[in-house]
Design a protein around this motif. Sequence first.
Motif, short mmCIF file in Angstrom:
data_model
loop_
_atom_site.label_atom_id
_atom_site.label_comp_id
_atom_site.label_asym_id
_atom_site.label_seq_id
_atom_site.Cartn_x
_atom_site.Cartn_y
_atom_site.Cartn_z
N ASP A 90 15.88 0.65 -7.51
CA ASP A 90 14.64 0.46 -7.57
C ASP A 90 13.97 1.33 -7.57
N GLU A 173 6.48 -6.04 -14.18
CA GLU A 173 6.97 -7.61 -13.16
C GLU A 173 8.02 -7.44 -12.60
N ILE A 175 10.91 -8.70 -10.66
CA ILE A 175 11.17 -10.23 -10.32
C ILE A 175 12.14 -11.22 -9.34
N GLU A 176 12.54 -12.00 -9.05
CA GLU A 176 13.24 -12.95 -8.35
C GLU A 176 14.64 -12.94 -9.51
N SER A 211 16.75 -9.03 -9.00
CA SER A 211 15.76 -8.49 -8.84
C SER A 211 15.92 -8.22 -10.59
N THR A 243 7.58 -13.53 -8.97
CA THR A 243 7.29 -12.37 -8.91
C THR A 243 6.60 -11.94 -7.47
N LEU A 244 7.53 -10.88 -7.56
CA LEU A 244 8.15 -9.46 -6.10
C LEU A 244 6.58 -8.99 -6.29
N ARG A 245 6.15 -8.33 -7.50
CA ARG A 245 5.83 -6.92 -7.89
C ARG A 245 4.84 -6.99 -8.80
#
Length: 394
Positions: A90, A173, A175-176, A211, A243-245
């Motif tokens: 990440d 994106e 995402i979880e 994620s 959506t995390l970022r």
Amino acid sequence: MIMFDVVVIGGGPSGATAAEDLARSGHSVALLDRAGRIKPCGGAIPPRLIADFDLPDDQLVARITTARMISPTGRHVDIPIENGFVGMVDRKDFDEFLRARAAGAGATRVTGTYLRIDRSDATPAVLYRDKASGEERRLDTRLIIGADGARSTVARDEVPGADRIPYVIAYHEIIEAPAAAGSYDPARCDVIYDGAISPDFYGWVFPHGKSASVGMGSMMRGVDLKQATADLRAASGLSDCATLRREGAPIPLKPLDRWDNGRDVVLAGDAAGVVAPSSGEGIYYAMVGGRVAAAAASACLATGRARDLKLARQLFMREHKTVFRVLASMQNAYYRSDERRERFVSLCHDIDVQRLTFEAYMNKKLVRARPMAHLRIGLKNLAHLTRLVPATRI
């Protein structure tokens, strides 16, 4: 005033690697990074990167053992990754780990935004806007490494032709990710070759443990990257995931013909254009770019010869030029239409293609030990490009 041997501008994988290598070699080095920026990136890294750059296991958020190639008509082929894996990182955590490791080796971290290079004195100075105070400050130095990413300001200011590099606009994106949902498999990378998602590149769904990265890229203006990513999430059964970022940025697709200004600046990583065509893979090549830039800077400092800065490009191309040329040819041949993309996925059903592709990916060199396999692949490739066989022929 502190006089640094080298100021590295940009704290991504390339800049952080250059700063660490220089510091470990005994040079005084400052690492200038503006902080807070996370590059859109699928996060895939090969085993060779892990070995060459001594990456600890705790930086891997997933180990992928299967890659799925999906065609415009929805046909797919699952490719097992034999004798290895694709590591996942990440970038939010990975880049900071590399910057911290460079500081641990002795590099001085500086947080701010690069402004320009001042040459009013005998040696250059990097002028930057300090993030905490907002004040303009300077870093006096002998040499500068520009590792400030695609459409690099350093490259634009210092290296002729740097503003004409082709690039893809990438968007993804984070995402979880569920344990499994729809077609999503947390142990598999999906690569989608479909003009409805990307008319000239590809889309991806890459697991990152808890994620996942879902995104795509395109060189074409007017493509709705966010809508294409939403469609990709829907097709994978991931629309309802949090959506995390969201991140977007250009990704260069061709190494620059020149990486130095013939004086006191050398480029590295995306700033030099070292992202692999076709695959868009950049982390490994960025770190290699940082390493060769550091080697060139060290040579220049030792000899006082500005021409030694050219060693960065020479060393990189000596090992990777052929791979880049092959990947560029593949992209030009197969990414131009859905009919060609369909044929490309058909080729991916071939066992020889699967084995040679991932052996080359993991080891970062073309595999030459199987001449008959290369011959068979060449004949099948020719048959598809000349339309001697149907697009769906395996």
